[in-house]
Design an enzyme around this catalytic site. Structure first.
Site, PDB file in Angstrom:
ATOM      1  N   HIS A  42      37.572  60.976  13.009  1.00 47.23           N
ATOM      2  CA  HIS A  42      37.840  61.033  14.717  1.00 47.23           C
ATOM      3  C   HIS A  42      38.868  59.229  15.275  1.00 47.23           C
ATOM      4  CE1 HIS A  42      36.608  61.725  18.898  1.00 47.23           C
ATOM      5  NE2 HIS A  42      37.112  60.403  19.210  1.00 47.23           N
ATOM      6  N   GLU A  43      37.431  58.251  14.722  1.00 47.18           N
ATOM      7  CA  GLU A  43      38.768  57.145  15.513  1.00 47.18           C
ATOM      8  C   GLU A  43      40.133  56.923  14.783  1.00 47.18           C
ATOM      9  OE1 GLU A  43      37.337  55.567  18.179  1.00 47.18           O
ATOM     10  OE2 GLU A  43      35.556  56.467  18.049  1.00 47.18           O
ATOM     11  N   THR A  45      37.066  39.383  42.703  1.00 48.00           N
ATOM     12  CA  THR A  45      38.842  39.090  42.449  1.00 48.00           C
ATOM     13  C   THR A  45      38.523  37.149  43.027  1.00 48.00           C
ATOM     14  OG1 THR A  45      39.510  40.156  44.591  1.00 48.00           O
ATOM     15  CG2 THR A  45      39.931  41.256  42.270  1.00 48.00           C
ATOM     16  N   GLY A  46      38.058  36.942  43.850  1.00 46.50           N
ATOM     17  CA  GLY A  46      37.558  35.548  44.275  1.00 46.50           C
ATOM     18  C   GLY A  46      37.554  35.284  45.762  1.00 46.50           C
ATOM     19  N   PRO A  93      36.053  43.969  43.943  1.00 45.24           N
ATOM     20  CA  PRO A  93      35.336  42.652  43.876  1.00 45.24           C
ATOM     21  C   PRO A  93      35.279  42.320  42.542  1.00 45.24           C
ATOM     22  CG  PRO A  93      34.047  45.728  43.974  1.00 45.24           C
ATOM     23  CD  PRO A  93      35.391  45.368  44.133  1.00 45.24           C
ATOM     24  N   GLY A 123      40.286  42.717  49.059  1.00 50.40           N
ATOM     25  CA  GLY A 123      40.321  43.015  47.630  1.00 50.40           C
ATOM     26  C   GLY A 123      39.009  43.258  46.580  1.00 50.40           C
ATOM     27  N   THR A 144      35.584  35.264  47.718  1.00 51.63           N
ATOM     28  CA  THR A 144      34.452  34.456  48.274  1.00 51.63           C
ATOM     29  C   THR A 144      34.578  32.894  47.767  1.00 51.63           C
ATOM     30  OG1 THR A 144      32.582  35.823  47.700  1.00 51.63           O
ATOM     31  CG2 THR A 144      31.756  33.825  48.658  1.00 51.63           C
ATOM     32  N   HIS A 196      42.202  59.144  16.503  1.00 54.13           N
ATOM     33  CA  HIS A 196      43.427  58.413  17.308  1.00 54.13           C
ATOM     34  C   HIS A 196      44.546  57.148  17.398  1.00 54.13           C
ATOM     35  CE1 HIS A 196      40.435  60.221  20.906  1.00 54.13           C
ATOM     36  NE2 HIS A 196      39.296  58.661  19.633  1.00 54.13           N
TER      37      HIS A 196
HETATM   38  P1  ADP Z   1      34.365  38.564  45.485  1.00 49.64           P
HETATM   39  O1  ADP Z   1      34.137  37.351  46.477  1.00 49.64           O
HETATM   40  O2  ADP Z   1      35.799  38.579  45.432  1.00 49.64           O
HETATM   41  O3  ADP Z   1      33.669  39.658  44.814  1.00 49.64           O
HETATM   42  P2  ADP Z   1      33.819  35.895  43.954  1.00 49.64           P
HETATM   43  O4  ADP Z   1      34.527  34.721  44.613  1.00 49.64           O
HETATM   44  O5  ADP Z   1      32.229  36.057  44.597  1.00 49.64           O
HETATM   45  O6  ADP Z   1      34.495  37.794  44.392  1.00 49.64           O
HETATM   46  O7  ADP Z   1      34.019  36.123  42.026  1.00 49.64           O
HETATM   47  C1  ADP Z   1      33.121  35.225  41.705  1.00 49.64           C
HETATM   48  C2  ADP Z   1      32.892  34.744  40.795  1.00 49.64           C
HETATM   49  O8  ADP Z   1      33.999  35.333  39.549  1.00 49.64           O
HETATM   50  C3  ADP Z   1      33.780  33.147  40.710  1.00 49.64           C
HETATM   51  O9  ADP Z   1      32.325  32.583  41.006  1.00 49.64           O
HETATM   52  C4  ADP Z   1      35.245  32.757  39.487  1.00 49.64           C
HETATM   53  O10 ADP Z   1      34.122  32.335  38.546  1.00 49.64           O
HETATM   54  C5  ADP Z   1      34.831  33.915  39.398  1.00 49.64           C
HETATM   55  N1  ADP Z   1      36.524  33.886  39.556  1.00 49.64           N
HETATM   56  C6  ADP Z   1      36.702  35.123  40.634  1.00 49.64           C
HETATM   57  N2  ADP Z   1      38.269  35.286  40.861  1.00 49.64           N
HETATM   58  C7  ADP Z   1      38.259  33.997  40.295  1.00 49.64           C
HETATM   59  C8  ADP Z   1      39.659  33.500  40.201  1.00 49.64           C
HETATM   60  N3  ADP Z   1      41.461  33.867  40.150  1.00 49.64           N
HETATM   61  N4  ADP Z   1      40.101  32.098  40.053  1.00 49.64           N
HETATM   62  C9  ADP Z   1      39.003  31.653  38.859  1.00 49.64           C
HETATM   63  N5  ADP Z   1      37.546  32.018  38.933  1.00 49.64           N
HETATM   64  C10 ADP Z   1      37.496  33.247  39.860  1.00 49.64           C
HETATM   65 ZN    ZN Z   2      37.589  59.627  20.926  1.00 53.88          ZN
HETATM   66 MG    MG Z   3      32.479  38.021  47.585  1.00 52.65          MG
END
Ligand code: ADP
Ligand code: ZN
Ligand code: MG
Length: 606
Positions: free
Chosen positions: A426-427, A209-210, A207, A205, A212, A430
């Site tokens: 400009h804004e 997204t959780g 970077p 997935g 680790t 939009h």
């Molecule tokens: P990855 O390894 O996918 O790059 P991490 O697991 O290191 O991402 O996530 C980094 C931090 O983001 C986590 O320590 C947490 O605080 C937060 N985080 C990411 N995804 C979630 C999730 N699904 N639920 C809760 N916290 C999340």
């Molecule tokens: Zn603009």
């Molecule tokens: Mg990671």
């Protein structure tokens, strides 16, 4: 290797310098408080009763003069002189009334003496030695003596303390990992029936997204130790070190079974071996060792290997075949509900005011991943503290969202009145284009306060609900909104500025995707002309068509953009009154919210 030698040398040099300095200081100190005199002077001093006390040592006599006796001699100084064979000295001292003594030797017990002369230096050398070894070892990874041993030990966590409750909005991923948790709880349940469990699962997935976090949660749920190593930990300058680390890691894991071995960023070692850039011996050896170990170990013991990557497509095919990382768990960007849940999980750690509506924040943060959301909650808390509040309010959260998206407010940037005026038009251009078309997202906020990430102002739109499919009509209207900023400048000021560059970039990107990927052009119909690589990283499209077609694509894209720009121009031209009215209001207030904007717009007759 050179590096380490250098470290040792510099360590020794520093020690030497420190010792030398200590010596210099001590001698200087001694010199300044002791002064040598000759024996005759000493005798005269006795006669003149200038002496308070005398200490007779083996080779010298220390003389403490009476205070303020001699103007030429400062009070603090102690004199010394050599000993002479002077049998009458004692008599002389006694008659002059001087206190005198000689130090008593060897009052210390033999044991203390032995300790001081033998054990103490030995202990000091021992500690110094082990200190050097340790600091060297840390740099080399795995101790200087056990060169190349895995430093997995450093990363072992007996209890991760993370559970599935801490990972929000990844229900599918959790479901697929649940089986692994169950297996670690009760391997026999599976082995008895003859089922083989997957040896490894690959978390894939973008970077943040959780991934680790999920791996830790699996260990936490199963209540087993967690070995974690990053792919780059294996890759060393020395050929063979990575391979021996892999071997060592698996040995340790088997000893600690049941447990989880987690290899983060596995693409660092798992890169496909047939790369065109020429091989990398060390990485290939490490990978081969990893493959061999994964085949070799007995999964029934309860060792599960998890790995994470955001570039699954570059992994070596051998890693992915059954018996190795045969399970793939997708950990994708969270949807609306997922984002709300993640915000809730992190919101628990801060004190939220009752006006906070996390659902609204989730709506405003399409595309954000867990790490972003965690960061936003923290930023909001920081802002609340800055504002002197003890609760986090909704406005803090919104401001945090904007900070993460566009950078911090930069109020001290000085812009001329003319520039400010231009940005305002400009804004509002939009915003008007968004409000006057039917399939666009409503305007949430318009501001002309510059941000640190380069925006001089911006219009924030917020969807009413999350959508997964976008129609051709909606995409076209999005382009019109993006181009309406420049259109307003063109109509009112009759000139073009650099302020529209980001708008242009995004508009072009959408138009190109319509042609090459979504099959939305008349000319090419449903022919795919680009494909996405690195889906989980930057998602950059790569052309798959010939150069001839490519130039036709460009023409087609230009056509779409020109049409949209015409549309933007005509939209604004027919609403000039609203444009100038709202712009001057914005210029005055610097930030206006969506409802305020709509109010003025509706008050203008159309
Ligand atoms: P990855 O390894 O996918 O790059 P991490 O697991 O290191 O991402 O996530 C980094 C931090 O983001 C986590 O320590 C947490 O605080 C937060 N985080 C990411 N995804 C979630 C999730 N699904 N639920 C809760 N916290 C999340
Ligand atoms: Zn603009
Ligand atoms: Mg990671």
């Amino acid at each position: 290797m050179l590096q380490k030698k250098k470290n040792l040398a510099s360590y020794i040099v520093v020690t030497l310098i420190i010792t030398l300095m200590i010596n210099v200081v001590i001698t200087w100190f001694a010199k300044s408080s002791f002064k040598e005199i000759d024996y005759g002077t000493f005798l005269t001093m006795i006669q003149n009763k200038q002496i308070e006390s005398v200490k007779i040592q083996d080779d010298r006599i220390l003389i403490t003069p009476k205070a303020n006796q001699n103007a030429s001699v400062s009070d603090k100084k102690i004199y010394y002189t050599g000993t002479l064979n002077d049998p009458q000295l004692v008599d002389k001292l006694h008659t002059a009334g001087v206190k005198f003594s000689t130090p008593v030797k060897d009052m210390q017990s033999p044991i203390v003496n032995f300790l001081l002369t033998w054990i103490l230096p030995f202990a000091m050398f021992y500690f110094l030695g082990s200190f050097i070894m340790k600091s060297l070892g840390k740099k080399m990874g795995g101790g200087a003596m056990s060169f190349g041993k895995s430093n997995a030990k450093v990363y072992i966590e007996k209890k991760t303390g993370v559970t599935f409750n801490d990972v929000a909005g990844q229900e599918e991923a959790k479901e697929s990992l649940n089986e692994i948790v169950d297996f670690l709880h009760k391997p026999s349940k599976y082995t008895e029936i003859g089922a083989k469990l997957p040896k490894g699962a690959l978390l894939v997935g973008p970077p943040g997204t959780g991934k680790t976090l999920l791996a830790k949660a699996v260990a936490g749920e199963a209540n087993v130790p967690f070995f974690s190593l990053s792919g780059s930990d294996f890759v060393e300058m020395f050929v063979g070190v990575g391979a021996s680390r892999v071997r060592d890691l698996f040995q340790q894991a088997e000893k600690n079974a049941p447990c989880i071995v987690f290899i983060d960023e596995i693409d660092a070692i798992g890169k496909s071996r047939d790369s065109k850039m020429g091989g990398n011996d060390e990485r290939e050896q490490t990978l081969n060792q990893l493959l061999a170990e994964m085949d070799g170990f007995d999964s029934s013991k309860g060792v599960v290997i998890l790995a994470a990557t955001n570039r699954p497509e570059i992994l070596d095919k051998a890693l992915l075949r059954p018996g190795r990382f045969d399970r793939r768990v997708i950990v994708d960007k969270p949807d609306l509900k997922g984002r709300e849940e993640i915000l809730k999980v992190h919101g628990k750690n801060v004190k939220l005011d009752s006006d906070v509506n996390l659902g609204e924040i989730a709506l405003a943060t399409a595309g954000a991943v867990g790490a972003d959301l965690a960061n936003m909650v923290n930023e909001a808390a920081l802002r609340a503290v800055r504002m002197g509040r003890d609760l986090v309010k909704q406005e803090d959260l919104f401001e945090a969202v904007e900070t993460v998206i566009a950078g911090k407010e930069k109020k001290d940037r000085i812009m001329t009145e003319e520039e400010k005026n231009l940005v305002a038009f400009h804004e509002v251009g939009h915003a008007l284009a968004a409000a006057l078309q039917k399939q666009t997202q409503p305007v949430h906020k318009i501001t002309i306060i510059p941000r640190t990430m380069g925006a001089l102002g911006y219009t924030m739109q917020m969807p009413e609900k999350e959508k997964f499919l976008i129609s051709k009509g909606e995409l076209t209207e999005q382009i019109v909104v993006l181009l309406a900023g420049r259109a307003a400048e063109e109509i009112v000021f009759k000139k073009a500025t650099t302020g529209a560059s980001n708008d242009i970039e995004r508009a072009t990107q959408i138009a190109r995707q319509m042609v090459t990927m979504y099959g939305m052009s008349d000319k090419f119909g449903m022919m795919g002309l680009e494909s996405i690589q690195n889906r989980y990283l930057d998602g950059r499209p790569v052309q798959t068509c010939s150069t001839e077609t490519s130039s036709e694509v460009d023409r087609e894209v230009l056509q779409i953009i020109n049409n949209c720009y015409e549309k933007a121009l005509s939209l604004l031209k027919t609403n000039m009154e609203a444009l100038s009215k709202i712009s001057s209001h914005l210029l005055e207030k610097e930030t206006i919210m969506g409802d305020e904007f709509m109010e003025i717009l509706n008050s203008v007759p159309r």
